[in-house]
Scaffold this active site. Structure first.
Site, short mmCIF file in Angstrom:
data_model
loop_
_atom_site.label_atom_id
_atom_site.label_comp_id
_atom_site.label_asym_id
_atom_site.label_seq_id
_atom_site.Cartn_x
_atom_site.Cartn_y
_atom_site.Cartn_z
CE LYS A 134 23.04 30.65 -7.78
NZ LYS A 134 22.80 31.31 -6.53
CD GLU A 183 17.07 25.61 -6.72
OE1 GLU A 183 16.23 26.43 -6.28
OE2 GLU A 183 18.26 25.63 -6.42
CG HIS A 241 14.42 36.38 -6.66
ND1 HIS A 241 13.47 35.66 -5.96
CD2 HIS A 241 14.07 36.31 -7.95
CE1 HIS A 241 12.59 35.17 -6.81
NE2 HIS A 241 12.91 35.55 -8.03
NE ARG A 276 29.28 37.24 -0.53
CZ ARG A 276 28.00 37.32 -0.20
NH1 ARG A 276 27.65 37.68 1.02
NH2 ARG A 276 27.03 37.04 -1.06
#
Ligand code: ADP
Length: 516
Positions: free
Chosen positions: A116, A200, A235, A292
């Site tokens: 990430k 974040e 999530h 993917r």
């Protein structure tokens, strides 16, 4: 085009890939663990290879055995599905070395997006908007705390190598930061073998909107519109839909442009998804790219009329994208629900066991069911306990919702406990129906969504008893023999047995005894 492909996966996605391959005249090779020898994906394939014992690390994650199976079967390509080896750059390289086409992006694109932090650095350079945060290499706790203060609380700590919602923690106050960071690192280390984190800004009540992209080897890259996956629990996606409610043409164009830029920045090939988090004002920020086919790809197929697995195979075989961006159209509205063997009343604890009875909603142009199980199959503890994906489409969102409600009502599973009742309530949630939702809706409405249902009353038990009795009688009447014999009479008379029967029904943990 390939004459034969190996599908390196199990369950519904292995069945779904096999279906498209068959339609295209491509032979299919399945792989299976000992837990799956009798499973549907094996039965659907033309050939099947055992690759090991039940644990995924000894079977579906054994890239060496899978490539060996492909070589001995003569398959010229491997489709990895999602999960397992689908985002494993070493596996993609192993395929390449063996001269087998990997149906997915090149290894360097998987690597660039697999982390990430590095993905964010690449996106920043490509001018794709990011969530305010820190994704650099300095991992000292004091430095990270300073960064968190600079960003402003609440902040979200995420494992750089993360996925599936693991290694992620929201921190409300400065005083909680150190403990949360330590916990996040521990979780990341044990799940991914990598304790690096990024920070974040934690957005309040955001939406998760992602863009499906497709790129070919000739430099073509398309955006196949968006999916809204904001209906999440911890999530994790529960419902997905396309198009996103409230999406404007202008915003769709901007998000598509950013997604195509993201794909081009890593020389992407094949199907990919660029995930954005969208704040209350509608501003979108890059979150990550999944390299993917996604679980929720069918909603895109339902609104575009395209078969994304066919596109994947054609592109892996070197063909160009079959259509131009200007010729793509959104038609109607599609919604997907993930039906799981899990217990909503025990914090969604995964369930296992034999599926004693399975009735799927009737499929049509409006209703699609993707499943890897049949009645009699076992949901085991070894893999994801998904039973099926239910996808509906209609001309607009209210009509699609009505289709979903009806189809969920037709879905019957006996054996392991499921989330069907929870989904049935969820698709009727007032705010969801009004398209006024964000990633926190399920948590906010938890008490209504999980309220205990009233126990079965006299009417339900009488109907259950009548159904059970008629099935018992039908079973007895089917016995071969003389239809005129007194033993074939379907009245209440029994030899050596009372004419009254006691039926016991189990409803969750309640026992209901019914005399009949
Ligand atoms: P994973 O790869 O583990 O699935 P993601 O980065 O894709 O993690 O995030 C998963 C979900 O977490 C998102 O769909 C969203 O609901 C929530 N989330 C992620 N980043 C933020 C953020 N900055 N603010 C609020 N929620 C977030």
């Amino acid at each position: 085009m390939f004459a034969k492909i190996l599908i390196a996966n199990r369950g519904e996605i292995a069945c779904r890939v096999a279906r498209t391959a068959r339609r295209m005249g491509i032979a299919t090779v399945a792989v299976y663990s000992d837990a799956d020898a009798q499973s549907r994906h094996v039965a659907l394939a033309d050939e099947a290879f055992r690759i090991g014992p039940p644990e995924a690390k000894d079977s579906y994650l054994r890239g060496d055995r899978i490539v060996e199976a492909a070589m001995s079967s003569g398959a010229s390509a491997i489709h990895p599905g999602y999960g397992f080896l689908s985002e494993n750059a070493e596996f993609a390289e192993r395929c390449e070395r063996a001269g087998i086409a990997f149906v997915g992006p090149p290894p360097q694109a998987i690597r660039a997006m697999g982390d990430k932090s590095s993905a964010k650095a690449i996106m920043e350079k490509a001018g794709v908007p990011l969530v305010p945060g820190y994704h650099g290499g300095n991992q000292s706790p004091d430095f990270l705390l300073d960064q968190a203060v600079r960003i402003g609380f609440p902040v979200l700590i995420k494992a750089a190598a993360g996925g599936g919602g693991k290694g992620m923690r929201a921190v409300e106050h400065k005083a909680e930061f150190d403990a949360a960071l330590a916990a996040c690192r521990r979780e990341a280390l044990s799940a991914f073998g990598d304790e690096r984190v990024l920070l974040e800004k934690y957005l309040e009540r955001p939406r998760h909107i992602e863009i499906q992209v497709f790129a070919d080897r000739q430099g073509g890259c398309l955006a196949l519109f968006e999916r809204d996956c904001s209906m999440q629990r911890r999530h994790q996606k529960v419902l997905e839909e396309a198009p996103a409610p409230g999406m404007t043409e202008a915003r769709r164009r901007e998000m598509s442009k950013a997604a195509v830029a993201a794909a081009k920045a890593v020389s992407y090939v094949g199907a990919g998804t660029v995930e954005f988090i969208v704040d209350r004002a509608g501003t979108f920020h890059f979150m990550e790219m999944n390299t993917r086919l996604q679980v929720e790809h069918p909603v895109t197929e339902m609104i575009t009329g395209l078969d994304l697995v066919e596109w994947q195979l054609r592109i892996a075989a070197g063909e160009r994208l079959p259509i131009a961006q200007k010729d793509l159209r959104v038609s109607g509205h599609a919604i997907e629900a993930r039906v799981y063997a899990e217990d909503p009343n025990r914090d969604f604890l995964p369930a296992a066991g034999r599926i004693a009875h399975l009735a799927l909603p009737a499929e049509s142009g409006h209703v699609r069911v993707e499943t890897g199980v049949r009645a009699g199959d076992e949901i085991t503890v070894y893999y994801d306990p998904m039973i099926a994906k239910l996808i509906v489409r209609d001309n607009d969102r209210p009509a699609a919702l009505e289709r979903m409600r009806k189809a969920l009502g037709e879905f019957e599973v006996a054996g392991p406990v499921t989330n069907l009742g929870f989904l049935y309530r969820l698709v009727q949630d007032r705010d969801f129906v009004a398209a006024d939702f964000d990633t926190g809706l399920i948590e906010r409405h938890r008490s209504e969504l999980l309220a205990p249902s009233a126990p079965a009353g006299e009417e339900a038990l009488t109907l259950a008893a009548l159904t059970a009795l008629s099935q018992l009688d039908a079973g007895e009447a089917r016995r071969p023999g003389d239809p005129f014999s007194p033993w074939s009479l379907a009245d209440a008379w029994r030899a050596n047995q009372d004419s009254a029967r006691l039926l016991v029904f189990l409803e969750g943990e309640n026992r209901h005894a019914v005399g009949a």
